[in-house]
Design an enzyme around this catalytic site. Structure first.
Site, short mmCIF file in Angstrom:
data_model
loop_
_atom_site.label_atom_id
_atom_site.label_comp_id
_atom_site.label_asym_id
_atom_site.label_seq_id
_atom_site.Cartn_x
_atom_site.Cartn_y
_atom_site.Cartn_z
N LYS A 1 50.11 40.40 32.67
CA LYS A 1 49.75 40.87 34.03
C LYS A 1 49.53 39.68 34.96
O LYS A 1 50.01 39.68 36.10
CB LYS A 1 48.45 41.70 33.93
CG LYS A 1 47.72 41.87 35.24
CD LYS A 1 46.40 42.60 35.08
CE LYS A 1 45.21 41.76 34.71
NZ LYS A 1 44.51 41.05 35.78
N ASN A 2 48.79 38.67 34.47
CA ASN A 2 48.41 37.58 35.37
C ASN A 2 49.56 36.63 35.68
O ASN A 2 49.43 35.74 36.52
CB ASN A 2 47.20 36.82 34.81
CG ASN A 2 45.94 37.68 34.91
OD1 ASN A 2 45.92 38.69 35.63
ND2 ASN A 2 44.90 37.28 34.19
N CYS B 1 33.28 41.41 43.59
CA CYS B 1 33.86 41.54 42.25
C CYS B 1 32.73 41.57 41.24
O CYS B 1 31.79 40.77 41.31
CB CYS B 1 34.77 40.36 41.97
SG CYS B 1 35.50 40.44 40.35
N ARG C 1 33.64 35.28 43.68
CA ARG C 1 34.98 34.72 43.48
C ARG C 1 35.46 34.13 44.80
O ARG C 1 36.29 34.72 45.50
CB ARG C 1 35.93 35.78 42.92
CG ARG C 1 35.47 36.19 41.52
CD ARG C 1 36.34 37.21 40.89
NE ARG C 1 37.64 36.71 40.48
CZ ARG C 1 38.54 37.48 39.87
NH1 ARG C 1 38.26 38.74 39.60
NH2 ARG C 1 39.71 36.98 39.53
N PRO C 2 34.93 32.94 45.12
CA PRO C 2 35.28 32.32 46.41
C PRO C 2 36.74 31.92 46.45
O PRO C 2 37.39 31.80 45.40
CB PRO C 2 34.37 31.09 46.46
CG PRO C 2 34.03 30.79 45.04
CD PRO C 2 34.06 32.09 44.30
N ASP D 1 37.56 29.19 48.58
CA ASP D 1 37.50 27.94 49.36
C ASP D 1 38.61 26.96 48.97
O ASP D 1 39.16 26.25 49.84
CB ASP D 1 36.11 27.28 49.21
CG ASP D 1 35.75 27.06 47.74
OD1 ASP D 1 35.79 28.03 46.97
OD2 ASP D 1 35.43 25.91 47.37
N LEU D 2 38.98 26.93 47.69
CA LEU D 2 40.00 25.96 47.28
C LEU D 2 41.38 26.34 47.82
O LEU D 2 42.19 25.48 48.17
CB LEU D 2 40.04 25.85 45.75
CG LEU D 2 38.75 25.32 45.10
CD1 LEU D 2 38.79 25.49 43.59
CD2 LEU D 2 38.54 23.85 45.47
N ASP E 1 38.95 35.37 29.74
CA ASP E 1 39.45 36.74 29.61
C ASP E 1 39.40 37.26 28.16
O ASP E 1 39.73 38.42 27.92
CB ASP E 1 40.88 36.85 30.16
CG ASP E 1 40.93 36.63 31.66
OD1 ASP E 1 39.87 36.73 32.31
OD2 ASP E 1 42.02 36.36 32.19
N ARG F 1 44.00 48.77 34.27
CA ARG F 1 44.48 47.71 35.17
C ARG F 1 45.22 46.63 34.39
O ARG F 1 46.08 45.95 34.95
CB ARG F 1 43.29 47.07 35.90
CG ARG F 1 42.67 47.96 36.96
CD ARG F 1 41.64 47.18 37.75
NE ARG F 1 42.10 45.82 37.91
CZ ARG F 1 41.37 44.72 37.70
NH1 ARG F 1 40.13 44.82 37.35
NH2 ARG F 1 41.90 43.54 37.86
N1 EPU Z 1 36.81 29.23 42.28
C1 EPU Z 1 36.20 28.58 43.32
N2 EPU Z 1 36.88 28.47 44.50
C2 EPU Z 1 38.13 28.96 44.67
C3 EPU Z 1 38.76 29.62 43.58
C4 EPU Z 1 38.07 29.73 42.40
O1 EPU Z 1 35.07 28.11 43.22
O2 EPU Z 1 38.69 28.80 45.76
C5 EPU Z 1 36.08 29.37 41.02
C6 EPU Z 1 35.88 30.83 40.62
O3 EPU Z 1 34.74 31.37 41.23
C7 EPU Z 1 35.78 30.74 39.11
C8 EPU Z 1 36.74 29.60 38.78
O4 EPU Z 1 36.88 28.85 39.98
O5 EPU Z 1 34.47 30.35 38.78
C9 EPU Z 1 38.09 30.05 38.29
O6 EPU Z 1 38.64 30.97 39.21
P1 EPU Z 1 40.21 31.17 39.36
O7 EPU Z 1 40.55 30.97 40.80
O8 EPU Z 1 40.93 30.35 38.37
O9 EPU Z 1 40.38 32.70 39.02
P2 EPU Z 1 41.44 33.67 39.65
O10 EPU Z 1 42.67 32.93 39.92
O11 EPU Z 1 40.81 34.45 40.73
C10 EPU Z 1 42.59 34.32 37.40
C11 EPU Z 1 42.85 35.60 36.65
C12 EPU Z 1 41.56 36.10 36.05
C13 EPU Z 1 41.00 35.02 35.11
C14 EPU Z 1 40.82 33.71 35.89
C15 EPU Z 1 40.37 32.56 35.02
C16 EPU Z 1 44.71 36.53 37.86
C17 EPU Z 1 45.24 37.60 38.72
N3 EPU Z 1 43.42 36.57 37.56
O12 EPU Z 1 41.68 34.67 38.43
O13 EPU Z 1 41.88 37.25 35.29
O14 EPU Z 1 39.77 35.43 34.59
O15 EPU Z 1 42.06 33.34 36.51
O16 EPU Z 1 41.27 32.33 34.01
O17 EPU Z 1 45.45 35.68 37.41
C18 EPU Z 1 41.46 39.27 34.18
O18 EPU Z 1 42.67 39.30 33.91
O19 EPU Z 1 40.61 40.03 33.66
C19 EPU Z 1 41.00 38.27 35.16
C20 EPU Z 1 39.83 38.37 35.79
#
Ligand code: EPU
Length: 434
Positions: free
Chosen positions: A22-23, A116, A121-122, A124-125, A310, A402
């Site tokens: 999915k991801n 969420c 889930r910011p 900012d990056l 995950d 999902r």
């Molecule tokens: N984070 C920041 N700032 C940002 C982005 C992220 O501080 O701008 C922090 C997040 O708060 C978190 C960490 O960095 O603490 C990692 O977040 P990441 O951005 O990597 O997560 P994501 O891309 O939103 C994806 C998966 C998630 C999985 C995470 C971590 C998808 C669609 N989602 O989320 O999948 O848990 O990476 O591996 O790819 C799931 O499938 O159940 C799921 C939640």
């Protein structure tokens, strides 16, 4: 709303196949907006999140057709720039539209996805990265507004408090492939799903060097073309199925897995004493029936190649029935322990110390009515239900749908007893107050 009724205590045996990830499929769908050519995507899991993404892409003007059970064709000859709240709030992953729409149109407005349950889930990056690539970024009235008329390659560092960002990396890569000049991204996520996206972009004509590492060099090209791509196998679904075998002490073979993507889970299984065998050439991993008592483990979730967040909930379920003290620490989402109170209702002994769960494994869990709170917490409750004595009712399994295609069919094929029933099949004392 459906519910699951699980009769625990059955031993499992046989072979099942994991689907596509999915991801990986979600950002790959978003990437099709980078070209007006036809993209044919195989190995797409049949999930509600995928259907949401298809709906958003159609709203943005793309032709999106499911042409086979797991094959989709997407052709985005025209793309609109705005993804509204009504659509985006249904799925956080819609944030990965930012990069491709900016790359293609040089502007976008994407609604912020909202709260969420697994914690803050910011983004900012994502925003910092786009600014580094020459975009003007504004957050106004709940929307991210990006003026990408100045989009051009530059150096950017994507590390954050919790390591790299998966969808943030996908966004930057997708914006950079059409940005003039060279982009260097340091501390980029190297999850297999990000690698898969890069491989698809290369098929579309992108120039990306360093794929699979934490440092990418991307030379922008003028345009991309359509391609055919097969989504990488879902390591999280595969891991969940292997842990279903481990928690029931059964022999289960999972096919369509890449063992190299699952080293951290395999290492944890080895430390715990779960007998298993990998056959990388046949894309297969088996766990085996055992009478031995498993051992507790210490796990810390980290970005890839660390232990995946995950699979944390599912591993915690296994440790809940593994005598001794296990320590499970979340470094990616420190609040992602919604499954713990539900597991306590099934007789688990778990106490929380900040972002760590201290699990004092018991010999057996008892079936109980429980509530799913998010995708992976739901999977953990299913595993616990398989191992528990008696009946477990799980409500709100739409969370599970999902991210797992027909999980109950796959488990039942192995000999489990998992029934999907309508909400009104719940015993009357379990019906939620409205
Ligand atoms: N984070 C920041 N700032 C940002 C982005 C992220 O501080 O701008 C922090 C997040 O708060 C978190 C960490 O960095 O603490 C990692 O977040 P990441 O951005 O990597 O997560 P994501 O891309 O939103 C994806 C998966 C998630 C999985 C995470 C971590 C998808 C669609 N989602 O989320 O999948 O848990 O990476 O591996 O790819 C799931 O499938 O159940 C799921 C939640």
């Amino acid at each position: 709303m459906d519910v699951f009724k699980i009769e625990g205590g059955h031993s499992l045996s046989g072979t099942v196949e994991a689907g596509g990830a999915k991801n990986a499929a979600l950002p790959i769908f978003a990437a099709t907006l980078l070209t007006g050519g036809v993209c044919r995507i195989n190995g797409v899991p049949d999930l509600s999140d995928i259907r949401f993404m298809a709906k958003i892409l159609r709203y943005l003007g793309a032709r999106v057709d499911q042409v086979g059970p797991h094959t989709w064709e997407i052709e985005a000859q025209e793309v609109h720039h705005c993804a509204p709240y009504d659509l985006v709030r249904q799925m956080r992953a819609s944030i990965c539209l930012l990069g491709p729409v900016v790359g293609r149109l040089r502007r976008t407005e994407v609604s912020l996805p909202g709260g969420c349950v697994i914690g803050p889930r910011p983004i900012d990056l994502h925003l910092k990265g786009l600014s580094r690539l020459g975009c003007k970024v504004d957050v106004r009235n709940g929307y991210v507004e990006v003026d990408g008329s100045g989009l051009c390659g530059d150096y950017l560092y994507l590390g954050g408090r919790h390591g790299s960002t998966v969808t943030g990396s996908a966004n930057m890569i997708m914006a950079a492939v059409l940005a003039p000049g060279t982009t260097r991204i340091e501390s980029v996520a190297c999850e297999p799903e990000v690698v898969d996206l890069c491989q698809m972009l290369v098929k579309m004509g992108a120039k990306i060097h360093g794929i699979g590492s934490h440092y990418l060099k991307i030379e922008g090209v003028k345009e991309l073309h359509g391609c055919e791509h097969t989504v990488v196998p879902d390591r999280i679904e595969a891991g969940t199925l292997l842990l279903a075998g481990a928690i029931t002490k059964s022999s289960v073979t999972v096919q369509n897995v890449i063992p190299g993507h699952m080293r951290a889970l395999l290492d944890a299984m080895e430390s715990s004493g779960v007998p298993f065998e990998c056959k990388p050439d046949q894309r297969q991993i088996s766990v085996f029936e055992t009478r031995a008592t498993l051992k507790p483990v210490e796990i810390i979730t980290l970005p890839h190649p660390g232990f995946p967040t995950d699979l944390q909930a599912q591993m915690l379920a296994l440790m809940a029935v593994t005598p001794g003290l296990s320590f499970i620490t979340e470094r990616v989402y420190p609040n992602r322990f919604m499954h713990v109170p539900e597991l306590l209702r099934m007789g688990a002994h778990v106490s929380m110390e900040g972002a760590s769960a201290v699990v004092n494994g018991v010999n057996r869990l008892n079936g109980a009515p429980v509530m799913a709170s998010d995708l992976r917490a739901s999977a953990a409750l299913v595993l616990a239900g398989l191992a528990a004595e008696g009946t477990t009712w799980i409500q709100r399994i739409y969370h599970l749908d999902r991210g797992y295609e027909e999980l109950e069919s796959k488990l039942n094929l192995l000999g489990a007893s998992v029934e999907r029933l309508p909400q009104d099949a719940l015993p009357s004392d379990l019906i939620e107050d409205s």
